[in-house]
Design a protein around this motif. Structure first.
Motif, PDB file in Angstrom:
ATOM      1  N   ILE A 547       0.913  -1.029  -0.033  1.00 25.93           N
ATOM      2  CA  ILE A 547      -0.045   0.167   0.064  1.00 25.93           C
ATOM      3  C   ILE A 547       0.845   1.326  -0.056  1.00 25.93           C
ATOM      4  O   ILE A 547       0.758   2.319  -0.789  1.00 25.93           O
ATOM      5  N   ASP A 548       1.811   1.329   0.997  1.00 24.28           N
ATOM      6  CA  ASP A 548       2.938   2.514   0.682  1.00 24.28           C
ATOM      7  C   ASP A 548       3.335   2.677  -0.609  1.00 24.28           C
ATOM      8  O   ASP A 548       3.658   3.541  -0.933  1.00 24.28           O
ATOM      9  N   ARG A 549       3.755   1.547  -1.171  1.00 18.01           N
ATOM     10  CA  ARG A 549       4.586   1.652  -2.422  1.00 18.01           C
ATOM     11  C   ARG A 549       3.538   2.285  -3.444  1.00 18.01           C
ATOM     12  O   ARG A 549       3.845   3.127  -4.219  1.00 18.01           O
ATOM     13  N   GLN A 550       2.242   1.829  -3.545  1.00 17.47           N
ATOM     14  CA  GLN A 550       1.379   2.335  -4.342  1.00 17.47           C
ATOM     15  C   GLN A 550       1.221   3.782  -4.008  1.00 17.47           C
ATOM     16  O   GLN A 550       1.102   4.679  -4.943  1.00 17.47           O
ATOM     17  N   GLN A 551       0.860   4.079  -2.745  1.00 15.61           N
ATOM     18  CA  GLN A 551       0.822   5.759  -2.248  1.00 15.61           C
ATOM     19  C   GLN A 551       2.264   6.396  -2.830  1.00 15.61           C
ATOM     20  O   GLN A 551       2.044   7.591  -3.353  1.00 15.61           O
ATOM     21  N   GLU A 552       3.090   5.735  -2.787  1.00 15.94           N
ATOM     22  CA  GLU A 552       4.482   6.406  -3.305  1.00 15.94           C
ATOM     23  C   GLU A 552       4.229   6.941  -4.759  1.00 15.94           C
ATOM     24  O   GLU A 552       4.810   7.803  -5.261  1.00 15.94           O
ATOM     25  N   GLU A 553       3.826   5.648  -5.403  1.00 12.73           N
ATOM     26  CA  GLU A 553       3.801   6.045  -6.920  1.00 12.73           C
ATOM     27  C   GLU A 553       2.841   7.019  -7.385  1.00 12.73           C
ATOM     28  O   GLU A 553       2.999   7.771  -8.269  1.00 12.73           O
ATOM     29  N   ILE A 554       1.631   7.297  -6.398  1.00 13.89           N
ATOM     30  CA  ILE A 554       0.822   8.241  -6.572  1.00 13.89           C
ATOM     31  C   ILE A 554       1.234   9.484  -6.316  1.00 13.89           C
ATOM     32  O   ILE A 554       1.270  10.548  -7.149  1.00 13.89           O
ATOM     33  N   ASN A 555       2.076   9.664  -5.260  1.00  9.15           N
ATOM     34  CA  ASN A 555       2.653  10.920  -4.654  1.00  9.15           C
ATOM     35  C   ASN A 555       3.487  11.336  -5.768  1.00  9.15           C
ATOM     36  O   ASN A 555       3.504  12.768  -5.944  1.00  9.15           O
ATOM     37  N   ARG A 556       4.329  10.446  -6.124  1.00  8.30           N
ATOM     38  CA  ARG A 556       5.571  10.890  -6.913  1.00  8.30           C
ATOM     39  C   ARG A 556       5.170  11.716  -8.382  1.00  8.30           C
ATOM     40  O   ARG A 556       5.597  12.682  -8.695  1.00  8.30           O
ATOM     41  N   VAL A 557       3.695  11.430  -8.936  1.00  9.70           N
ATOM     42  CA  VAL A 557       3.232  12.089 -10.039  1.00  9.70           C
ATOM     43  C   VAL A 557       2.134  13.012  -9.761  1.00  9.70           C
ATOM     44  O   VAL A 557       1.919  13.853 -10.576  1.00  9.70           O
ATOM     45  N   LEU A 558       1.747  13.282  -8.312  1.00  9.35           N
ATOM     46  CA  LEU A 558       0.718  13.872  -7.909  1.00  9.35           C
ATOM     47  C   LEU A 558       0.835  15.513  -8.418  1.00  9.35           C
ATOM     48  O   LEU A 558      -0.011  15.817  -9.111  1.00  9.35           O
ATOM     49  N   THR A 559       2.046  16.078  -7.889  1.00  8.99           N
ATOM     50  CA  THR A 559       1.903  17.578  -8.271  1.00  8.99           C
ATOM     51  C   THR A 559       1.835  17.855  -9.931  1.00  8.99           C
ATOM     52  O   THR A 559       1.044  18.605 -10.356  1.00  8.99           O
TER      53      THR A 559
END
Ligand SMILES: Cc1cc2nc3c(=O)[nH]c(=O)nc-3n(C[C@H](O)[C@H](O)[C@H](O)COP(=O)(O)OP(=O)(O)OC[C@H]3O[C@@H](n4cnc5c(N)ncnc54)[C@H](O)[C@@H]3O)c2cc1C
Ligand SMILES: Nc1nc2c(ncn2[C@@H]2O[C@H](COP(=O)(O)OP(=O)(O)OP(=O)(O)O)[C@@H](O)[C@H]2O)c(=O)[nH]1
Ligand SMILES: [Mg+2]
Lengths: 627, 454
Positions: A547-559
């Motif tokens: 879950i953390d990894r997917q969240q990181e993937e999301i955050n990485r491109v979020l901005t």
């Protein structure tokens, strides 16, 4: 004549999209009218009497988390519940309910009739009222004019609907209902791109004429799953069994013998059907080496003998249908109560929609459900909910709402539709969701209910229940984080099947693949009730890494992905953009950079260029404003 | 550091590739620049102060030595945290350094991406938008070309084979998840374990071979071409320092493609000798000439040799003819050989560089060599090929890790969804090499492979 009262939102169509749309708008406090051909068919299931399934129950639970009706109705109408993919992991686990058709309709109608701010009116809509590039209301078949800020169109398979049984065809919206041809013609005059799709349904069978001896019985699951976060098994009516039978070589011979009179194979039907839901004739032709296909025999309800033979959708001529049905084990003497048929209908290019489901061509007009190229009750309901919310938002002059792909399957559904469009009737599958591990059916409330509350969709009791659940999860997790198990803890060592070499946090022990939370709680003597909450804790802990990894993937491109692109942004002036990419961007008109990245063929370099020119455009706009 | 910056990913690029003995700079920008500095330099260098240090590999050994500079955002070139590593080690070492930075959490920058970030963070004037766009555009065209170069031959074959296998596996796994009511449960199938193990082995092999440079083209390819007897093989042997290619006075000696990998002051170079181009009836020679033409297609630099002693009057016409035959490519150089037998006259400017040499008497060779070094040493091509290779290696590594993790998940937890997730990640990594493959493509494959649906 003009109807004397003005509405904020008008919803046209009382299917699964329409009813959720009307309920959502009304819950948000705006004056809402639901206009439908026939009040008796509110919430009618045109095809299979079942709600949920893989990918679909994910949608249902999200609708529920946002205060919608579908899950509640499924609990009141469900006569056979199953948990699918039980052993493949929580993210792909799903719930499916066979529903009693009448009970389902009854439940939906009850919600509608009791909903404040909502009025029902039975009449067919023939025309839209348009001023400039805005919709102002609708006109019914008797010439009644209703005015509103926003109109949500959810007329399903009814636009230019043509029903095929063998070489016979007739106009119809579904068996027993008239099509909406005036409205279809009118919509074709407006600047929408129209296409044709096709779907089909199997013949229904009289259960009294079926020989069940020797058929495999399929019982519902125990423990019996529940659809709504507010539901319980106490809501469920009596439960029934399903049965399984199969086609055989003879069935396939009969089908092959009838292909010369199949509208699918003679070219009568040009609408495109769903590949994952093929007709039996399609299956026999395309997979000629398979000598048998599975058929699920599903009850249509508690108070009827009618059965739904799931797996033999067909538009072969009726005489062939009879013969093929009777070649199947258990159906030797079966009586068909309603012939199977295929239906072709109009749908609108969904890439002409915004993520709010408002059309880009006409302000104030929203499309939801089958008319956007989807199929399925759940897909329709999910869109109805979002369209209803945004019709209300428009009337309230609030910003539109649509969950993102990493927040909900609803977001995946809508983003797929408006970004990629569709060539066949679109159905949800879990493989469409790249953030599948986060978008589980067990946590839809934790993903969405707070947002729903802020939008005014979530009732007080639901909100309280949600808060209690979240509180319990957090405090229990804290407990497991603060308590340790030590070498020599006998119960624990028995559970683990090995001695503890040092002390461990309980929360770390839950993470072990061979440990189940129930066993652990028992071993440490914790008597925590409510398995739903304990399950959540177990999933949170066991899957934390993923879950953390997917969240990181999301955050990485979020901005970058949330950078918005103005609606009328001109792609003309961007040097370096190929014509092909420019055309694609102009067709989809993505609202954000994130959406642009998902258009097939739009390269990372094109995105880089876009970012640069967006910034430039934004600044020259600021300059103009300040000048 | 500002809050939003933590959310941009960190990019790395070779800012200036090292030529012979020169300084090469690797630049890192983004939220992880500081943590990457700690890993490679051993500590965070004081802001804006040149710090001399070892650049460390994963095992703590030094990859190179040089100067590390750290510019905290927003007062940096890009507006983000920036780390600069200035090394001396030549392209091969630079490449290792780049790979190390990628390993610890950066991704290789897209074309023009540093400038783009600088622009987006108000470090570059708005009036420069078009210039930045040009940079991105030309950069991406060059990158595409390098990717094609890197993706040649066996490497490409292997990658596509791996891609096929992953797709086949994903079809089964995803179908088992999305269509559990179908009759076969693929996940329970022993074949899945076997297929996974096979992919793992095949991937590890490809990875090892690629890392050793065995099947992936490295650096620059230099092809010797021309009419028979011009002295191609002689010049090739001069460069390689060995008698790699047979030299005789018989026209048509070289009949096959002869290759030799060398380093020219740290720059890896592949030398390719070819059969002399002429109309021949000899079957073997004809095939040799066909192969020669094929090599010309992938060459970075082509030395077109002409026997000056024979063609001192019409060498220009000869050169034009050869240029036409190789399709007027970039990187062509005309070499007039055997000037020991006929003294070189004044050479007028020509459409491509012209050099007069004698291989036997060692005349003019230093100049030719210097020119070649210049053409490749600082040429974007080397960098391009390096970067493309690094990108591909990085993608392959990530795919490999995901496949290994997926198999473990299936074994220890019987978790179909986690296997599926790892396979998705592996597939997406490979797709960075092979091209887009959407979830809809996957569903399409499922529907055409299995009879699905009720
Ligand atoms: C033959 C058939 C087979 C199907 N097979 C499948 C299947 O196998 N699997 C699956 O998932 N889904 C299937 N479906 C699809 C499923 O029924 C729809 O996806 C779902 O019902 C769509 O919901 P909706 O709200 O968009 O439209 P509908 O449920 O069709 O509702 C449309 C509503 O609009 C009303 N209406 C129409 N025109 C007007 C008008 N002019 N004015 C006022 N009211 C109007 C109608 O009365 C109706 O209430 C099938 C549908 C049909 C008809
Ligand atoms: N005088 C002189 N002879 C040379 C020179 N370079 C090569 N030769 C001779 O020219 C002949 C042909 O040389 P190669 O190197 O085999 O020529 P090639 O172009 O490889 O020929 P093919 O393989 O037959 O196409 C040999 O006898 C060499 O010794 C030079 O600079 N001066
Ligand atoms: Mg030779």
């Amino acid at each position: 004549m003009d109807y004397p009262n003005r509405f904020d939102v008008i919803v046209v169509g009382g299917g699964h999209a329409g009813t959720e749309a009307a309920l959502a708008a009304a819950r948000m406090g705006v004056k809402t009218l639901l206009l439908t051909q026939n009040i008796e068919t509110l919430g009618q299931m045109s095809c299979n009497p079942a709600i949920g399934g893989i990918g679909k129950s994910h949608l249902v639970k999200e609708i529920d988390a946002l205060g919608g009706a579908m899950a509640l109705a499924a609990d009141r109408a469900g006569i056979h519940f199953r948990t699918l993919n039980a052993r493949k992991g929580p993210a792909v686990r799903a719930t499916r309910a066979q529903a009693d058709r009448q009970l389902y309709k009854h439940a939906i109608r009850g919600f509608l009739e009791n909903q404040p701010n909502l009025q029902l009116f039975q009449q067919s809509v023939d025309d839209l009222m348009v001023t400039g590039e805005r919709v102002t209301g609708v006109v019914t078949s008797t010439g009644l004019r209703f005015l509103a800020d926003a109109v949500v169109l959810t007329v399903g398979t009814f636009l230019g609907g043509i029903i095929h049984v063998g070489m016979q065809k007739q106009a119809g919206g579904r068996a027993g209902d008239a099509p909406s041809n005036r409205l279809a013609e009118r919509l074709r005059e407006l600047p929408f791109s129209v296409g044709r799709l096709k779907t089909g349904t199997p013949p229904r069978i009289d259960g009294k004429s079926v020989n069940y001896a020797g058929l495999e019985i399929q019982a519902g699951d125990t423990p019996r799953p529940v659809m709504s976060y507010m539901g319980s098994t106490a809501d469920h009516p009596a439960q029934m069994n399903c049965y399984i039978t199969h086609t055989n070589a003879q069935t396939h011979d009969i089908i092959r013998g009838g292909l010369d009179r199949s509208p699918l194979f003679t070219g009568e039907i040009d609408g495109i059907g769903p590949r994952y839901c093929p007709s039996i004739e399609d299956k026999v032709v395309r997979f000629a080496d398979k000598d048998t296909h599975q058929i699920f025999i599903e009850p249509e309800g508690l108070n009827t003998h009618e059965l739904y033979p799931n797996g033999i959708s067909t538009s072969l001529p009726f005489d062939v249908q009879m013969e093929l049905v009777r070649s199947i084990k258990g159906f030797e003497n079966a009586h068909i109560t309603r012939p199977g048929y295929a239906i072709e209908y109009d749908f609108f290019e969904p890439r002409e929609l915004k993520s709010s489901l408002e059309t880009r061509h006409l302000g104030g007009l929203f499309f939801a459900g089958q008319i956007n190229g989807t199929t399925g009750y759940e897909e329709a309901a999910a869109q109805g909910l979002i369209a209803g919310i945004n019709a209300a938002n428009l009337s309230l002059e609030q910003a539109p709402y649509c969950p993102a792909r990493n927040e909900a399957y609803i977001g995946v559904l809508i983003d797929d539709l408006i970004t990629m469009g569709t060539k066949e009737p679109y159905r949800m599958f879990t493989s469409r969701a790249e953030y599948r591990l986060i978008l589980r059916q067990d946590n839809a409330d934790r993903r969405l209910t707070a947002t729903g509350r802020a939008l005014g969709l979530v009732s007080e009791p639901r909100w309280q229940r949600y808060l209690e659940k979240v509180e319990a999860i957090e405090s229990r997790k804290l407990h497991l984080d603060k308590h340790w198990s030590h070498p020599g803890d006998e119960a624990m060592e028995t559970l683990l099947g090995q001695a503890l070499t040092r002390e461990y946090k309980l929360s770390d022990l839950v993470k072990r693949p061979n440990v189940q939370i129930d066993g652990l709680l028992e071993a440490v003597g914790l008597d925590w009730a409510d398995t739903e909450i304990n399950d959540q804790i177990e999933i949170d802990l066991k899957y934390a890494g993923y879950i953390d990894r997917q969240q990181e993937e999301i955050n990485r491109v979020l901005t970058q992905h949330s950078v918005s692109i103005p609606e009328r942004f001109s792609y003309e002036g961007i040097s370096g953009l190929s014509n092909e990419v420019r055309q694609k961007l102009e067709q989809v008109r993505p609202a954000t950079i994130g959406q642009a990245t998902r258009i097939a063929g739009v390269t990372p370099a094109a995105i880089s260029l876009l970012l640069v020119f967006l910034k430039k455009a934004r600044h020259s706009l600021d300059d103009q404003k300040s000048a | 550091m500002t809050g939003t910056m933590a959310h941009t990913d960190t990019i790395v690029a070779i800012a200036t590739p090292a030529g012979r003995g020169g300084v090469g700079i690797i630049r890192v920008s983004g939220g992880r620049a500081a943590s990457i500095a700690r890993l490679l330099v051993g500590k965070l260098p004081a802001p804006r102060l040149a710090t001399f240090s070892n650049f460390l590999d994963a095992d703590g050994s030094a990859i190179d030595q040089g100067i590390a500079l750290f510019f905290p955002g927003p007062n940096s070139f890009t507006g983000e945290d920036v780390l600069e590593l200035q090394g001396h080690g030549g392209p091969v070492v630079m490449d290792m350094l780049l790979n190390r930075v990628v390993q610890v959490g950066a991704r290789i920058a897209g074309p023009g991406e540093f400038s783009q970030r600088a622009f987006l963070n108000d470090k570059i004037d708005l009036s420069q938008a078009e210039a930045i766009a040009d940079l991105i555009d030309s950069g991406s065209q060059r990158a595409a070309k390098s990717a094609v170069n890197s993706l040649q031959g066996r490497f490409s074959e292997k990658i596509h084979e791996l891609d096929e296998r992953i797709i086949r596996l994903r079809i089964h796994v995803e179908a088992a998840i999305d269509f559990p009511e179908e009759e076969v449960d693929f996940l329970a199938d022993e074949l899945i374990h076997q297929a996974l193990a096979e992919i793992e082995v095949a991937m590890a092999q490809t990875l090892a071979q690629t890392e050793q440079g065995a099947i992936l083209r490295e650096g620059v390819t230099l092809v010797f071409a021309g009419r028979p007897n011009a002295g191609k093989s002689s010049l090739m042997n001069y460069f390689s320092g060995r008698e790699t290619s047979i030299v005789t006075s018989v026209a048509g000696t070289t009949r096959d493609v002869v290759k030799e990998d060398i380093h020219l002051d740290g720059v890896p170079l592949r030398l390719v000798d070819t059969a002399g181009l002429r109309d021949s009836v000899d079957l073997v020679e004809k095939e040799g000439i066909r192969r020669a033409r094929q090599e010309l297609g992938t060459a970075d630099i082509i030395l077109l040799l002409i026997d000056y002693s024979q063609h001192f009057e019409d060498w220009q016409a000869q050169a034009e003819a050869l240029l036409a035959e190789v399709g007027h490519r970039d990187g062509a150089i005309v070499v007039l050989n055997k000037v020991d037998k006929r003294e070189l006259e004044f050479i007028p400017t020509f459409t491509v560089p012209v050099f007069g040499i004698s291989v036997t008497m060692l005349q003019g060779l230093a100049e030719l060599k210097a020119h070649i070094q210049q053409a490749i040493g600082f040429d974007a091509q080397v960098e391009g090929n390096f970067i493309a290779r690094s990108r591909h290696l990085d993608a392959l590594r990530r795919a490999n890790l995901a496949v290994i993790a997926g198999r473990q998940q299936l074994q220890t937890r019987q978790a179909g969804e986690l296997l599926a997730e790892e396979l998705r990640i592996a597939h997406e990594a490979l797709n960075e090499i092979t091209g887009e493959f959407s979830s809809d493509d996957l569903l399409g494959q499922i529907f055409s492979s299995f009879c699905i649906g009720k």
